[in-house]
Design a protein around this motif. Sequence first.
Motif, PDB file in Angstrom:
ATOM      1  N   PRO A  29      34.467  13.039  44.131  1.00 21.80           N
ATOM      2  CA  PRO A  29      33.029  12.828  44.242  1.00 21.80           C
ATOM      3  C   PRO A  29      32.602  11.665  43.356  1.00 21.80           C
ATOM      4  O   PRO A  29      33.281  11.343  42.382  1.00 21.80           O
ATOM      5  N   PRO A  30      31.507  11.014  43.698  1.00 20.44           N
ATOM      6  CA  PRO A  30      31.051   9.929  42.827  1.00 20.44           C
ATOM      7  C   PRO A  30      30.733  10.482  41.443  1.00 20.44           C
ATOM      8  O   PRO A  30      30.300  11.622  41.302  1.00 20.44           O
ATOM      9  N   PRO A  31      30.994   9.688  40.393  1.00 20.39           N
ATOM     10  CA  PRO A  31      30.754  10.197  39.037  1.00 20.39           C
ATOM     11  C   PRO A  31      29.266  10.458  38.808  1.00 20.39           C
ATOM     12  O   PRO A  31      28.412   9.772  39.345  1.00 20.39           O
ATOM     13  N   ASP A  32      29.015  11.464  38.016  1.00 17.09           N
ATOM     14  CA  ASP A  32      27.644  11.780  37.627  1.00 17.09           C
ATOM     15  C   ASP A  32      27.326  10.931  36.402  1.00 17.09           C
ATOM     16  O   ASP A  32      27.855  11.177  35.326  1.00 17.09           O
ATOM     17  N   ASP A  33      26.494   9.930  36.584  1.00 15.94           N
ATOM     18  CA  ASP A  33      26.180   9.033  35.485  1.00 15.94           C
ATOM     19  C   ASP A  33      24.838   9.369  34.827  1.00 15.94           C
ATOM     20  O   ASP A  33      24.301   8.568  34.076  1.00 15.94           O
ATOM     21  N   SER A  34      24.329  10.557  35.081  1.00 11.31           N
ATOM     22  CA  SER A  34      23.007  10.913  34.544  1.00 11.31           C
ATOM     23  C   SER A  34      22.992  10.936  33.016  1.00 11.31           C
ATOM     24  O   SER A  34      22.002  10.511  32.405  1.00 11.31           O
ATOM     25  N   LEU A  35      24.063  11.383  32.384  1.00  7.73           N
ATOM     26  CA  LEU A  35      24.113  11.389  30.926  1.00  7.73           C
ATOM     27  C   LEU A  35      24.189   9.959  30.400  1.00  7.73           C
ATOM     28  O   LEU A  35      23.493   9.601  29.445  1.00  7.73           O
TER      29      LEU A  35
END
Length: 149
Positions: A29-35
Motif C-alpha cells: 500500500p502507499p506509505p502513510d505520510d500523515s505523521l
Amino acid sequence: MRQQITRAAAAAALALAGTLGVAQAQTPPPPDDSLYRALGGLPVLQKVVDDFMANMLADRRIKHTFAESNIERVKQKLVEQFCQLSGGGCIYTGDPMREVHQGLKLSNADFNALVEDLQLAMDANGIPSHTQNRLLALLAPMQRETVSR
C-alpha cells in the motif's frame, strides 16, 4: 451444454479474481505520510534533529555517549530514521540500532534522558504533543535494542 459454459465462465471468473487478489496482496500500500506531514516535513525534521543533538551534547546525563561520534553523521542518520519512520519516503542507511549502541552500556535512565531531549527539541519547533507521541511510539521499541544494562 449451457451448464458447461456457466461452469467454465465461473471457473474463469474465480481464476481471474484469485489472480487479481494475489497481485493486490503483493503490491504494498502507499506509505502513510500523515505523521511526516504533521511533523512539518524534512526542513522541520532537520531542525528538530539539530536541536535534539544540541540538547544531548549539553545534557550531562548522556553527552559522554557521543564523545567518539561523528556528530554530523549521527544527525544525518537521525534525520533519515525519523523521516522513514514517519512515512516521509526516506530510507535509513545507518547500521542496526543494536550494533550502533553495542558497548555503550546504556541504561533505561540514559534512554529516558534521550527521549526528554527529543521532546524538548520538538517543543522548541512547535510540534504538538499528540504528534510527538506518534513519533515517540514508533521509536519506543528501539529501547530494547539500545539499552544493555
